[in-house]
Write a protein that holds these residues in place. Structure first.
Motif, PDB file in Angstrom:
ATOM      1  N   LYS A   1       0.811  -1.215   0.000  1.00 46.67           N
ATOM      2  CA  LYS A   1       0.000   0.000   0.000  1.00 46.67           C
ATOM      3  C   LYS A   1       0.848   1.270   0.000  1.00 46.67           C
ATOM      4  CE  LYS A   1      -4.005  -2.317   1.920  1.00 46.67           C
ATOM      5  NZ  LYS A   1      -5.150  -2.264   2.850  1.00 46.67           N
ATOM      6  N   ARG A   2       2.083   1.139  -0.465  1.00 46.93           N
ATOM      7  CA  ARG A   2       2.929   2.314  -0.679  1.00 46.93           C
ATOM      8  C   ARG A   2       3.039   2.659  -2.159  1.00 46.93           C
ATOM      9  NH1 ARG A   2       8.014   1.495   3.596  1.00 46.93           N
ATOM     10  NH2 ARG A   2       6.748   0.752   5.342  1.00 46.93           N
ATOM     11  N   GLY A   3       2.334   1.898  -2.988  1.00 48.69           N
ATOM     12  CA  GLY A   3       2.354   2.149  -4.425  1.00 48.69           C
ATOM     13  C   GLY A   3       3.403   1.324  -5.135  1.00 48.69           C
ATOM     14  N   PRO A   4       3.416   1.394  -6.477  1.00 45.24           N
ATOM     15  CA  PRO A   4       4.401   0.644  -7.256  1.00 45.24           C
ATOM     16  C   PRO A   4       5.820   1.093  -6.946  1.00 45.24           C
ATOM     17  CG  PRO A   4       3.252   2.233  -8.639  1.00 45.24           C
ATOM     18  CD  PRO A   4       2.530   2.197  -7.335  1.00 45.24           C
ATOM     19  N   MET A   5       6.756   0.190  -7.167  1.00 44.92           N
ATOM     20  CA  MET A   5       8.172   0.452  -6.920  1.00 44.92           C
ATOM     21  C   MET A   5       8.893   0.587  -8.258  1.00 44.92           C
ATOM     22  SD  MET A   5      11.257  -1.478  -7.060  1.00 44.92           S
ATOM     23  CE  MET A   5      11.255  -3.090  -6.302  1.00 44.92           C
ATOM     24  N   LEU A   6       9.597   1.709  -8.416  1.00 44.97           N
ATOM     25  CA  LEU A   6      10.451   1.911  -9.578  1.00 44.97           C
ATOM     26  C   LEU A   6      11.846   1.436  -9.211  1.00 44.97           C
ATOM     27  CD1 LEU A   6       9.200   5.445 -10.652  1.00 44.97           C
ATOM     28  CD2 LEU A   6       8.787   3.298 -11.851  1.00 44.97           C
ATOM     29  N   ARG A   7      12.327   0.411  -9.915  1.00 48.65           N
ATOM     30  CA  ARG A   7      13.595  -0.226  -9.559  1.00 48.65           C
ATOM     31  C   ARG A   7      14.753   0.486 -10.237  1.00 48.65           C
ATOM     32  NH1 ARG A   7      14.651  -6.512  -8.831  1.00 48.65           N
ATOM     33  NH2 ARG A   7      12.505  -6.253  -8.141  1.00 48.65           N
ATOM     34  N   ASP A   8      15.613   1.135  -9.442  1.00 48.45           N
ATOM     35  CA  ASP A   8      16.796   1.794  -9.987  1.00 48.45           C
ATOM     36  C   ASP A   8      17.865   0.786 -10.390  1.00 48.45           C
ATOM     37  OD1 ASP A   8      16.783   4.967  -9.630  1.00 48.45           O
ATOM     38  OD2 ASP A   8      15.620   4.084  -8.012  1.00 48.45           O
ATOM     39  N   MET A   9      18.025  -0.264  -9.557  1.00 54.35           N
ATOM     40  CA  MET A   9      19.022  -1.282  -9.900  1.00 54.35           C
ATOM     41  C   MET A   9      18.796  -2.539  -9.085  1.00 54.35           C
ATOM     42  SD  MET A   9      22.651  -0.593  -7.961  1.00 54.35           S
ATOM     43  CE  MET A   9      22.982  -2.365  -8.024  1.00 54.35           C
ATOM     44  N   ASP A  10      19.310  -3.647  -9.617  1.00 54.70           N
ATOM     45  CA  ASP A  10      19.492  -4.883  -8.862  1.00 54.70           C
ATOM     46  C   ASP A  10      20.761  -5.534  -9.397  1.00 54.70           C
ATOM     47  OD1 ASP A  10      18.821  -6.246 -11.256  1.00 54.70           O
ATOM     48  OD2 ASP A  10      16.743  -6.506 -10.660  1.00 54.70           O
ATOM     49  N   THR A  11      20.965  -6.802  -9.135  1.00 51.72           N
ATOM     50  CA  THR A  11      22.220  -7.428  -9.550  1.00 51.72           C
ATOM     51  C   THR A  11      22.298  -7.659 -11.056  1.00 51.72           C
ATOM     52  OG1 THR A  11      21.282  -9.615  -9.112  1.00 51.72           O
ATOM     53  CG2 THR A  11      22.533  -8.578  -7.336  1.00 51.72           C
ATOM     54  N   SER A  12      21.152  -7.521 -11.768  1.00 48.56           N
ATOM     55  CA  SER A  12      21.147  -7.783 -13.203  1.00 48.56           C
ATOM     56  C   SER A  12      20.974  -6.531 -14.046  1.00 48.56           C
ATOM     57  CB  SER A  12      19.995  -8.747 -13.550  1.00 48.56           C
ATOM     58  OG  SER A  12      18.732  -8.111 -13.414  1.00 48.56           O
ATOM     59  N   PHE A  13      20.619  -5.401 -13.431  1.00 46.91           N
ATOM     60  CA  PHE A  13      19.985  -4.345 -14.208  1.00 46.91           C
ATOM     61  C   PHE A  13      20.181  -2.990 -13.531  1.00 46.91           C
ATOM     62  CE2 PHE A  13      15.949  -1.896 -14.245  1.00 46.91           C
ATOM     63  CZ  PHE A  13      15.771  -1.665 -15.595  1.00 46.91           C
ATOM     64  N   ILE A  14      20.458  -1.980 -14.331  1.00 46.53           N
ATOM     65  CA  ILE A  14      20.391  -0.583 -13.890  1.00 46.53           C
ATOM     66  C   ILE A  14      19.449   0.126 -14.852  1.00 46.53           C
ATOM     67  CG2 ILE A  14      21.642   1.579 -13.535  1.00 46.53           C
ATOM     68  CD1 ILE A  14      24.121  -0.038 -12.912  1.00 46.53           C
ATOM     69  N   ALA A  15      18.391   0.717 -14.331  1.00 46.07           N
ATOM     70  CA  ALA A  15      17.398   1.371 -15.179  1.00 46.07           C
ATOM     71  C   ALA A  15      18.008   2.575 -15.888  1.00 46.07           C
ATOM     72  CB  ALA A  15      16.207   1.824 -14.335  1.00 46.07           C
ATOM     73  N   ASN A  16      17.494   2.889 -17.079  1.00 46.53           N
ATOM     74  CA  ASN A  16      17.863   4.130 -17.739  1.00 46.53           C
ATOM     75  C   ASN A  16      17.459   5.277 -16.815  1.00 46.53           C
ATOM     76  OD1 ASN A  16      16.969   6.612 -19.337  1.00 46.53           O
ATOM     77  ND2 ASN A  16      18.099   5.503 -20.905  1.00 46.53           N
TER      78      ASN A  16
ATOM     79  N   ARG B   1      18.498  -2.412  -5.146  1.00 42.11           N
ATOM     80  CA  ARG B   1      18.540  -3.768  -4.606  1.00 42.11           C
ATOM     81  C   ARG B   1      19.929  -4.383  -4.743  1.00 42.11           C
ATOM     82  NH1 ARG B   1      14.663  -3.332  -1.336  1.00 42.11           N
ATOM     83  NH2 ARG B   1      12.540  -3.564  -2.096  1.00 42.11           N
ATOM     84  N   THR B   2      20.290  -5.171  -3.754  1.00 42.85           N
ATOM     85  CA  THR B   2      21.565  -5.885  -3.790  1.00 42.85           C
ATOM     86  C   THR B   2      21.377  -7.353  -4.158  1.00 42.85           C
ATOM     87  OG1 THR B   2      21.407  -6.282  -1.407  1.00 42.85           O
ATOM     88  CG2 THR B   2      22.627  -4.338  -2.122  1.00 42.85           C
ATOM     89  N   GLY B   3      20.158  -7.726  -4.553  1.00 43.08           N
ATOM     90  CA  GLY B   3      19.869  -9.078  -5.006  1.00 43.08           C
ATOM     91  C   GLY B   3      18.797  -9.035  -6.068  1.00 43.08           C
ATOM     92  N   GLY B   4      18.510 -10.193  -6.636  1.00 39.10           N
ATOM     93  CA  GLY B   4      17.415 -10.283  -7.592  1.00 39.10           C
ATOM     94  C   GLY B   4      17.823  -9.960  -9.011  1.00 39.10           C
ATOM     95  N   GLY B   5      16.932 -10.311  -9.934  1.00 41.36           N
ATOM     96  CA  GLY B   5      17.125 -10.032 -11.349  1.00 41.36           C
ATOM     97  C   GLY B   5      15.776  -9.964 -12.031  1.00 41.36           C
ATOM     98  N   VAL B   6      15.695  -9.219 -13.135  1.00 37.67           N
ATOM     99  CA  VAL B   6      14.418  -8.975 -13.802  1.00 37.67           C
ATOM    100  C   VAL B   6      14.560  -9.040 -15.317  1.00 37.67           C
ATOM    101  CG1 VAL B   6      13.385  -7.570 -11.967  1.00 37.67           C
ATOM    102  CG2 VAL B   6      14.881  -6.492 -13.664  1.00 37.67           C
TER     103      VAL B   6
END
Length: 361
Positions: A257-272, A295-300
């Motif tokens: 209930k805090r709304g969607p999360m925009l992912r800046d980075m994880d172990t696989s990905f850094i967003a534009n 994030r310091t884990g995960g991949g998308v």
């Protein structure tokens, strides 16, 4: 789409069976839900595609993505006593597996109920009671008493997939879903809802949607869909793990209930970062609650899409508590806000905006 339809859609997607590599049921259901919005097809990996009605072939291509699969298991062999030796499909914590209700898809395509067998505590040594279970030592019991019965009567043998056995519930008083596989069936439902809300709108981009497969075993499906679609920009829906139950408030970046999360980075990905900030600004302007995360884990799936040929890509996460376990919580409000954000972003896009994410003047 009316709210009652959104609720039903999430529940229906959650209840489907779709271990990695065996997403046929999810792909077929998705096709049924989107057939009125565009031209559809399924490839040999069970990736499912929609090319939106109104696409011209002469405008920037926006890919929307979510993944159809959820963590599961696959039968490796049948033991002499009829129990199944299995291996995981996707990332499981061994402590979350014992005593889990499961369904095994047999050779005839029927799902047989079973349970991850555990030794009763009466027979455990003190060391066993305090040890972490090892997946290779666990078994699944489908109610058989011999290897011959499991193979010949239950028609279960090597290669049969295994999924969690749980039914999705919705609680109207809290606007919460409780069920299985919200990673990433909430994202699959969000794709359908987004297409529905964009129906009849004039866009300045061509929209192509992919419900990809085998994300949980290495984002494999998205490696195929991105080459078939060849996008200029991409938005990925993901069921993202909450950290609001164990992280201090100042550090928790994904919460119900805090709304969607925009992912800046994880172990696989850094967003534009330019597209990421653009999405953040649209959410703020439209009073859509949202968070950002590092994030310091995960991949998308954002990773293979972005790294195919550099199309600006963001991930819109729908918060899910207790991912990669048998039971999850997720909020209808977060689902609706994620869809609203995607619709607002897509409606605002044109060639000039997309070029600005590439650093063009």
């Amino acid at each position: 789409m009316q709210e009652i339809e959104e609720i039903k859609l999430v529940q229906q997607f959650s209840n489907l069976n779709g271990a990695p590599g065996f997403e046929m049921e999810v792909a077929k259901f998705f096709q049924q839900q989107v057939k009125n919005y565009g031209t559809t097809k399924i490839d040999g990996m069970f990736n499912s595609y929609v090319s939106r009605h109104g696409n011209t072939g002469h405008r920037p291509v926006v890919q929307m993505d979510a993944h159809a699969d959820s963590v599961g298991f696959i039968t490796q062999a049948v033991r002499p006593n009829g129990l199944l030796k299995f291996v995981p499909l996707g990332g499981w914590a061994p402590t979350n597996i014992p005593a889990m209700r499961v369904r095994v898809r047999n050779r005839d395509g029927q799902y047989i109920k079973g349970v991850v067998a555990t030794k009763p505590p009466h027979f455990m040594s003190a060391a066993e009671k305090n040890s972490v279970p090892q997946i290779e030592n666990l078994s699944i019991d489908v109610g058989s008493t011999s290897r011959a019965e499991t193979i010949n009567d239950f028609k279960i043998d090597t290669g049969c997939p295994i999924v969690v056995d749980a039914e999705c519930e919705y609680f109207s008083n809290t606007r919460m879903f409780f069920g299985k596989d919200f990673d990433n069936r909430v994202g699959a439902a969000a794709l359908v809802d987004t297409l529905n809300q964009l129906e009849g709108k004039n866009l300045n981009v061509d929209l192509k949607v992919a419900l990809s497969t085998q994300e949980e075993v290495g984002t494999r499906g998205a490696q195929v869909t991105v080459r078939n679609i060849d996008p200029d920009l991409a938005i990925v829906f993901e069921g993202c793990p909450c950290d609001d139950t164990f992280s201090p408030d100042w550090l928790a970046q994904t919460g119900l209930k805090r709304g969607p999360m925009l992912r800046d980075m994880d172990t696989s990905f850094i967003a534009n970062p330019l597209f990421e900030q653009y999405a953040d600004n649209i959410a703020t302007q439209n009073q859509i609650p949202h968070t950002r995360s590092v994030r310091t884990g995960g991949g998308v799936n954002g990773a293979p899409i972005l790294y195919y040929r550099g199309a600006p890509t963001i991930v819109i996460g729908i918060p899910v508590r207790y991912e990669h376990t048998a039971f999850n919580w997720s909020s209808l409000d977060d689902f609706q806000n994620a869809v609203q954000l995607a619709v607002k972003i897509i409606a605002s896009l044109d060639t000039e905006v997309i070029n600005s994410f590439n650093g063009a003047e």
